[in-house]
Every structure is written in structure tokens, then in C-alpha cells.
Enzyme design. Structure first.
Site, PDB file in Angstrom:
ATOM      1  N   ASP A 150      27.447  44.583  35.932  1.00 39.60           N
ATOM      2  CA  ASP A 150      28.769  44.301  36.050  1.00 39.60           C
ATOM      3  C   ASP A 150      29.763  44.056  37.642  1.00 39.60           C
ATOM      4  O   ASP A 150      30.708  44.750  37.709  1.00 39.60           O
ATOM      5  CB  ASP A 150      29.908  45.157  35.131  1.00 39.60           C
ATOM      6  CG  ASP A 150      30.688  43.916  35.021  1.00 39.60           C
ATOM      7  OD1 ASP A 150      30.546  42.985  34.849  1.00 39.60           O
ATOM      8  OD2 ASP A 150      31.874  44.249  33.785  1.00 39.60           O
ATOM      9  N   GLN A 261      28.372  49.198  29.381  1.00 42.24           N
ATOM     10  CA  GLN A 261      29.408  50.259  30.239  1.00 42.24           C
ATOM     11  C   GLN A 261      30.649  50.888  29.049  1.00 42.24           C
ATOM     12  O   GLN A 261      30.747  50.346  28.017  1.00 42.24           O
ATOM     13  CB  GLN A 261      30.192  49.352  30.822  1.00 42.24           C
ATOM     14  CG  GLN A 261      30.426  48.405  31.731  1.00 42.24           C
ATOM     15  CD  GLN A 261      30.702  46.943  31.804  1.00 42.24           C
ATOM     16  OE1 GLN A 261      30.119  46.020  30.927  1.00 42.24           O
ATOM     17  NE2 GLN A 261      31.317  46.988  33.188  1.00 42.24           N
ATOM     18  N   ASP A 293      41.211  49.072  35.769  1.00 44.69           N
ATOM     19  CA  ASP A 293      40.301  47.922  35.717  1.00 44.69           C
ATOM     20  C   ASP A 293      40.913  47.417  34.385  1.00 44.69           C
ATOM     21  O   ASP A 293      41.048  48.936  33.135  1.00 44.69           O
ATOM     22  CB  ASP A 293      39.111  47.820  35.930  1.00 44.69           C
ATOM     23  CG  ASP A 293      37.827  47.151  35.415  1.00 44.69           C
ATOM     24  OD1 ASP A 293      38.594  45.812  35.334  1.00 44.69           O
ATOM     25  OD2 ASP A 293      37.619  47.129  34.709  1.00 44.69           O
ATOM     26  N   GLU A 335      45.580  45.420  36.236  1.00 40.85           N
ATOM     27  CA  GLU A 335      44.870  44.456  35.803  1.00 40.85           C
ATOM     28  C   GLU A 335      44.371  43.999  33.939  1.00 40.85           C
ATOM     29  O   GLU A 335      43.984  44.901  33.564  1.00 40.85           O
ATOM     30  CB  GLU A 335      43.489  44.226  36.385  1.00 40.85           C
ATOM     31  CG  GLU A 335      42.477  43.529  36.175  1.00 40.85           C
ATOM     32  CD  GLU A 335      42.041  43.256  34.848  1.00 40.85           C
ATOM     33  OE1 GLU A 335      41.011  41.889  35.295  1.00 40.85           O
ATOM     34  OE2 GLU A 335      41.706  44.053  34.967  1.00 40.85           O
TER      35      GLU A 335
HETATM   36  C1  OTU Z   1      37.788  43.224  34.254  1.00 41.24           C
HETATM   37  O1  OTU Z   1      38.290  42.213  33.706  1.00 41.24           O
HETATM   38  C2  OTU Z   1      36.720  43.077  35.421  1.00 41.24           C
HETATM   39  O2  OTU Z   1      37.927  42.574  36.220  1.00 41.24           O
HETATM   40  C3  OTU Z   1      35.541  41.935  35.219  1.00 41.24           C
HETATM   41  O3  OTU Z   1      35.537  41.810  36.375  1.00 41.24           O
HETATM   42  C4  OTU Z   1      34.710  43.738  33.980  1.00 41.24           C
HETATM   43  O4  OTU Z   1      33.381  42.456  34.205  1.00 41.24           O
HETATM   44  C5  OTU Z   1      35.445  44.036  33.047  1.00 41.24           C
HETATM   45  O5  OTU Z   1      37.115  44.026  33.737  1.00 41.24           O
HETATM   46  C6  OTU Z   1      34.886  45.239  32.561  1.00 41.24           C
HETATM   47  O6  OTU Z   1      35.129  46.472  33.665  1.00 41.24           O
HETATM   48  O7  OTU Z   1      37.704  41.059  30.195  1.00 41.24           O
HETATM   49  O8  OTU Z   1      36.637  39.035  31.918  1.00 41.24           O
HETATM   50  O9  OTU Z   1      42.491  42.292  29.783  1.00 41.24           O
HETATM   51  O10 OTU Z   1      40.510  41.039  30.287  1.00 41.24           O
HETATM   52  O11 OTU Z   1      39.863  43.718  31.958  1.00 41.24           O
HETATM   53  C7  OTU Z   1      36.881  39.818  32.318  1.00 41.24           C
HETATM   54  C8  OTU Z   1      41.401  42.733  30.639  1.00 41.24           C
HETATM   55  C9  OTU Z   1      37.429  40.912  31.519  1.00 41.24           C
HETATM   56  C10 OTU Z   1      40.493  42.288  30.867  1.00 41.24           C
HETATM   57  C11 OTU Z   1      39.698  42.027  32.302  1.00 41.24           C
HETATM   58  C12 OTU Z   1      38.384  41.850  32.378  1.00 41.24           C
END
Ligand code: OTU
Length: 653
Positions: A150, A261, A293, A335
Site C-alpha cells: 500500500d 493491514q 494516517d 488525515e
Molecule cells: C490513508 O488513506 C492513506 O493515505 C492511504 O494511502 C492508505 O491506503 C490508507 O490510509 C491506509 O493506510 O481510504 O483511500 O478517512 O479515507 O485514511 C484512502 C481517511 C483512504 C481514509 C484514509 C485512507
């Protein structure tokens, strides 16, 4: 000691602190002076930390044991924090709101995709300086599974750099170099989950009871089924629901994102301590900002969506309190790509001081598609303001998909049906909508709910890819202007602008990910191309699009840095009464700046009486064209961004 402590707090404090001191004294790094600094901050923030942790874990029999362990690990981290970082702590204490300054320009990249490895990033510091970058977010660079990981968001060890990128020593060298050059470093804390290859997960797999309790493992589907009643599917392409079956162990494990994950179980205080330790280790590598994250998912409770729950906030606040004591200058960036009310709920000086602004990002793209600023303008009026001291991180693109996270109730007020409108946006940005200039890909299209998100680079979504294919000169020109307009807005809105590197050159989609089995099923790789010096060299060649976009962007960056009024969060929307044009006013002590952006491919006038309403009757200079003008007859060219500065001689403030 503060006297307003509850009886419970003060007895805990009086009993624990001497014990913790005694344990810390046995450390080789112990020094009475350093202990004094630590103890002072512990005294100041103990109340906060204690009450937050008590709310989460106070009912558990081993609460005080874990609390003591936490204080010891925090003290230990403080003793190992480098002198240079402690100096930085002091500097930031004197300048706490540095991230709100107009001098700040952020950028984000993958280490490997930008410069192969960490040493390569060091070699490219001059490039960052050329762009005026003062904040660099490096995408996850810790150890992770070699094939599917990922993009690094499946961390196997927070203590080891991914060997293909370098070593911890390289990272430390990079941090020092960045700091010398006035660039802050942001790193991720992927704290909702670890990879299935993390030592904790590996131990859980072998049946170690301590580590089994680090995750959510179930012997059958009874509880997973009950949870799934109220859960949203996050990566439905990858696996339905939120759980993954472990064949060998015959167990189900909670996996909100990919099957590899594993979600961590923060109901276990041991997990909080373990992650606090990892967080402080990252802080001690010199990170100035930690990107938290996937914050919405960190607390789970049966019968709820397990997103944005109150205890998720309590947890983040507890982590924040840990920082105030053991890594005082460290900031959190949230985030949360969710409903705007929920996004905002994480932003507070005691929680996340800064946050991605997914609403503004999504509405920029919405406005590009509709050519109507209605939703964007409403959001700026109603949803832009943040608590004192906090700031938005404004971005056009990032490594992730674009989710249409505007509030349905906001859309309804403007007569827009949220569900239908999202369908339109998805059709538009995948190029399926007739007349669309965009070339994006769907991400996680959910056939059950009709939901989808969008992948694609800024330039491809803004029309450059399609225009190049059809060799349509007008469209090429429009696409360039769209890219600059979008970036112009994030650079002038206030808060921290964040460039997704590659966009400064107008890089278009790269479809080669479809050939890589580890990536083919994840369309986000289309906007994660391998960048190279050859691509960046083109910025010097005046005949290239790269040159035009790069220099155009640089011009706006320089304007941002020269104008104090672009500091700070305050912004007043100017209702232009032209639905194609967004406008806002930024002011500092004796400076007034007006920003306008025309989101359509036709010229747009703004009626003079609008400006009289705002008392803006003096002369302005357009900082992009240098022209002097009054607002009597303001007309914006197709996709024009105008940054107008009130002339001091005329303006009476
Ligand atoms: C985040 O994003 C990261 O930016 C992603 O790159 C990862 O794949 C993910 O976490 C897992 O670690 O759904 O489409 O509300 O939407 O955390 C991206 C937050 C994601 C989520 C967001 C997630």
C-alpha cells in the site's frame, strides 16, 4: 505542582513520579538537568494526559501499571532526544504558529519515485529550495512487505527504514540537512494498523497471547458479522467487509484497508504505549510534523460505524499530550477524508494542530467540472474557519484518490442532490461524461452502493492528457491554466499549501502500473509516476509545458512569500455574483489582497457595484501581470487567476 488536580490525579502523580524518576535514574543517558526539564513539562501536562487516559482505560485493572510504563518510556525518549532537536523545541516554543506563515510552502513525494532513495532526496535539496519548499512530507519510508505494501502504508517496523530506500542513519542525515536548509520534515505515523509482517503481528500469528491482544482476532464470524452490520466498506475491490480470514490460524482479523493491514486494538492500553513509543522514536529522528494516517478508524465500538467515534478523539489527544511532555515541538497533521463536520472535529491545538483540507480539494475539482463556484463559495463561508492557532493543509492532489466528501446537506441547500452529483463527478473525471476534458480512473467503485472515488494526476484531471492526445492547442492552454489556477488558490487561501511533486511539472497519468501485479488492482498508482531528473530538466526549456507550469507556479509561490497578508488563516469571501468566479480578500495590518479565479473557459466580468459594497474603491495592482487597475471594469480571462494588491497610496485602512 498545579493545585487544581483531582484527588485521584494528585495521589497518582505523587505516587508515580518518584517511582518513574527512580527508574529513569538507572538509565545511562540520565542527567539531573534533563530530568528537570522533563519533570517540569510532566508537571504541566500530567493532568491532561492522566484524565484522557483515565477516560479510555481507567476501568481496567492494570491502568496504573501501564501509566507508569508510559511515563518511563516518555522519559527515556526525552533523554535520547538530540540536543539539536531540543534547541528546535525551544525555537518553536517561541514561534509556535510557524506553519501559518506565508513563508511556508509544503511538498510531498515518495522517496523512491522522486529520487530513488534517501540519499537522492538529500541530493535534490537544491530543487526543493528552487521551488521555495519549507516543509517536506516524505511518504512512508519504513520497512514494509516487499511486494504489496500500500505504498508503504503497511508498516513492518517503525524502527527500520525500508532497505531499498536507505538506513536510519541516512534518514538522520537527511533530517539534519533539511533542518539546516530551513525545511521541516513530516513523516507518517501509520497507527491504525500494521502490516501482517510486523513483529507484533508475527507474534500474534504464533499465538503469543500478549500480541494476539494487539489486534482484533476472532475464532468465528459471530462478532465480525455483528460489526459489519454498521460498517462502511473502505477498500471493497480488495475484500468485502472489514475482516480477513487467516487460513492457517482459522481466525478472522480486522482489516479495514487491505488484507495485509491489520487494525490495532487500542482498547488495549499496551497498544497505546507501544505506539507512543514508536511515535517518539519517529519524533526523535527529527520529524517536525507527524501525519496521523486514517484517524477516523482508530476506535471501534459494536453497533457503530467505527469511524470518528468520541474515543478516537480522546486517543489522539492523549498522544498529543505525550508529545507536549516528551517531544514538545512535534505537531500532528490529521488525515481524515470524511464528512466536513468530522474532518473539523479532529482539529484543535490539543488534538491535531493542522489537517488536510479534503473539502476544499474536492470542491476545487467539483468547480472545475461544473464551472460553478456555488458549493465552493458556500464552503468557504461556512466551513473554512478553524480554532485559533490551527491551520489547514491545502492541496490539489495527493497520493490518494479524490473522494467527493462535500456535505449532502450543503449541496441540498443549493438544490443539488449529493448522490446524483457524485455520480456526475465520477463520470466527468473518468472521461465518461460527454465533453469532459478529464482523464481519470475510478477507484474502489462499489457496485452495491454506486460509490466511487477518482484517481489521476492533476494535469490529467485538468485536461492536459486529453488535449495532448488530440493536439488541441486551445485545450492545452486551458489545461495549463487550470493547473495554475488550482495551485494559485491553495497558495493564497491561508494555511499550509502542499504540492504533490510531479504536479509542478504537469506530469500526466502513468498507466504502467497495470503491468505490475502488486499494483494493478489499485488505480491510485496511475498518479504515482516515477519522476526523474530528465523530466525535471525540462523546466529549463522554454518550449516545454513543464517550463510553463513550473515557472507559472514559481511566480505564484514568490508572490505568496512576498505578501504578508497571505499569512494567517483569516479570509473574507467576496461574493462576486458571477457563478464562475470565486473571490476572497486576505488582509494583514496595512495590506489588502484580493484573489479571484475564473473557473470557466470564457471571459467573465465582475460588476463594479460588488466592490463598492465591500468598500474596495481604490486602485489595485495585479501582481501576476503588474497592471494597475481599478475595479470599475474587472474582467477575468478564461481560467484566469488574479491576485490584486490594494495600492497603499490609495487605500485607507
Ligand atoms: C490513508 O488513506 C492513506 O493515505 C492511504 O494511502 C492508505 O491506503 C490508507 O490510509 C491506509 O493506510 O481510504 O483511500 O478517512 O479515507 O485514511 C484512502 C481517511 C483512504 C481514509 C484514509 C485512507
Amino acid at each position: 505542582m498545579t493545585d487544581n488536580r483531582s484527588y485521584r490525579e494528585s495521589t497518582t502523580y505523587d505516587r508515580l513520579v518518584p517511582k518513574v524518576k527512580q527508574r529513569l535514574e538507572s538509565l545511562p543517558a540520565f542527567s539531573p538537568e534533563e530530568y528537570k526539564a522533563f519533570a517540569g513539562r510532566l508537571d504541566n501536562h500530567f493532568s491532561q494526559l492522566f484524565s484522557l487516559l483515565f477516560d479510555i482505560y481507567g476501568h481496567q485493572y492494570d491502568f496504573y501499571y501501564h501509566l507508569e510504563e508510559l511515563l518511563v518510556l516518555m522519559g527515556t525518549a526525552w533523554f535520547t532526544r538530540k540536543r539539536a532537536l531540543k534547541r528546535r523545541d525551544l525555537q518553536r516554543e517561541n514561534k509556535p504558529y510557524w506553519y501559518q506563515s506565508n513563508q511556508q510552502v509544503g511538498a510531498v513525494c515518495y522517496v523512491d519515485l522522486f529520487a530513488i532513495d534517501i540519499k537522492g532526496i538529500i541530493d535534490h535539496i537544491p530543487y526543493f529550495k528552487e521551488l521555495g519548499i519549507t516543509y517536506l512530507h516524505l511518504m512512508p519510508l519504513f520497512d514494509c512487505p516487499p511486494e504489496e505494501n500500500d505504498g508503504g502504508y503497511a508498516v513492518s517496523s517503525f524502527r527500520k527504514v525500508n532497505p531499498s530506500l536507505g538506513t536510519i542513519q541516512d534518514l538522520q542525515q537527511l533530517t539534519d540537512r533539511l533542518h539546516e536548509e530551513g525545511i521541516s520534515l513530516a513523516l507518517d505515523l501509520v497507527f491504525n494498523h500494521t502490516s501482517n509482517e510486523h513483529e507484533w503481528a508475527q507474534k500474534a500469528l504464533t499465538g503469543d497471547p500478549r500480541f494476539e491482544r494487539f489486534y482484533f482476532l476472532f475464532d468465528d464470524r459471530i462478532l465480525p458479522d455483528q460489526y459489519e452490520h454498521s460498517l462502511r466498506e473502505i477498500f471493497p475491490d480488495e475484500h468485502p467487509g472489514a475482516f480477513t480470514y487467516l487460513r492457517e490460524q482459522k481466525k478472522w482479523v480486522w482489516t479495514t484497508f487491505h488484507s495485509y493491514q491489520w487494525d490495532l486494538n487500542y482498547q488495549n492500553q499496551d497498544v497505546f504505549n507501544a505506539m507512543a513509543d514508536e511515535m517518539l522514536a519517529i519524533a526523535n529522528l527529527g520529524a517536525d510534523v507527524i501525519r496521523l494516517d486514517a484517524v477516523p478508524f482508530i476506535w471501534k465500538q459494536m453497533g457503530t460505524s467505527c469511524e470518528n467515534l468520541p474515543l478516537a478523539h480522546t486517543l489522539i489527544r492523549a498522544f498529543n499530550a505525550v508529545c507536549r511532555i516528551a517531544a514538545p515541538s512535534l505537531l500532528f497533521k490529521s488525515e481524515a477524508i470524511v464528512h466536513p463536520d468530522d474532518v473539523k472535529s479532529y482539529i484543535d491545538m490539543k488534538e491535531c494542530q493542522i489537517s488536510y483540507n479534503p473539502l476544499f480539494m474536492a470542491l476545487l475539482w467539483n468547480t472545475m467540472a461544473t464551472r460553478e463556484v456555488n458549493l465552493l463559495q458556500a464552503a468557504l463561508i461556512q466551513r473554512h474557519q478553524l480554532p485559533d492557532g490551527c491551520a489547514w493543509v491545502n492541496y490539489v492532489r495527493c497520493h490518494d484518490d479524490i473522494g467527493w466528501t462535500f456535505a449532502d446537506e450543503d449541496a441540498a441547500q443549493l438544490g443539488i442532490n449529493g448522490f446524483d452529483h457524485r455520480r456526475f463527478l465520477n463520470a466527468f473525471y473518468t472521461g465518461r461524461f460527454d465533453g469532459s476534458f478529464a482523464r481519470g480512473l475510478p477507484f474502489q467503485e462499489n457496485l452495491k452502493t454506486g460509490d466511487a472515488r477518482i484517481s489521476g494526476t492533476c494535469a490529467s484531471l485538468a485536461g492536459l492528457e486529453f488535449a495532448l492526445q488530440t493536439n488541441d492547442q486551445t485545450e492545452i492552454e486551458f489545461a495549463k491554466r487550470r493547473v495554475l489556477l488550482l495551485h494559485g488558490l491553495i497558495l493564497t487561501l491561508g494555511g499550509m499549501p502542499l504540492l504533490y511533486l510531479g504536479d509542478e511539472l504537469g506530469v500526466i497519468n502513468d498507466y504502467s502500473f497495470t503491468q505490475d501485479p502488486g499494483k494493478a488492482h489499485d488505480s491510485r498508482w496511475v498518479h504515482r509516476p516515477q519522476l526523474s531528473d530528465a523530466m525535471r530538466e525540462k523546466r529549463h526549456d522554454p518550449d516545454t509545458i513543464e517550463h510553463e507550469i513550473f515557472t507559472g507556479l514559481l511566480k505564484i509561490i514568490n508572490i505568496r512569500k512576498q505578501q504578508a497578508a497571505f499569512s494567517g488563516p483569516d479570509l473574507q469571501v467576496i461574493a462576486t455574483e458571477n457563478n464562475h468566479v470565486i473571490g476572497f480578500l486576505r488582509q494583514a495590518d496595512n495590506q489588502r489582497l484580493l484573489v479571484f479565479a475564473n473557473f470557466s473557459e470564457t471571459s467573465q466580468p465582475i460588476a463594479a457595484n460588488i466592490f463598492r459594497l465591500y468598500g474596495l474603491t481604490y486602485r489595485f495592482q495585479n501582481l501576476l501581470t503588474q497592471k494597475i487597475l481599478t475595479l470599475e471594469n474587472l474582467t477575468l480571462q478564461p481560467y484566469e487567476l488574479a491576485i490584486l494588491k490594494a495600492l497603499d497610496a490609495d487605500a485607507i485602512f
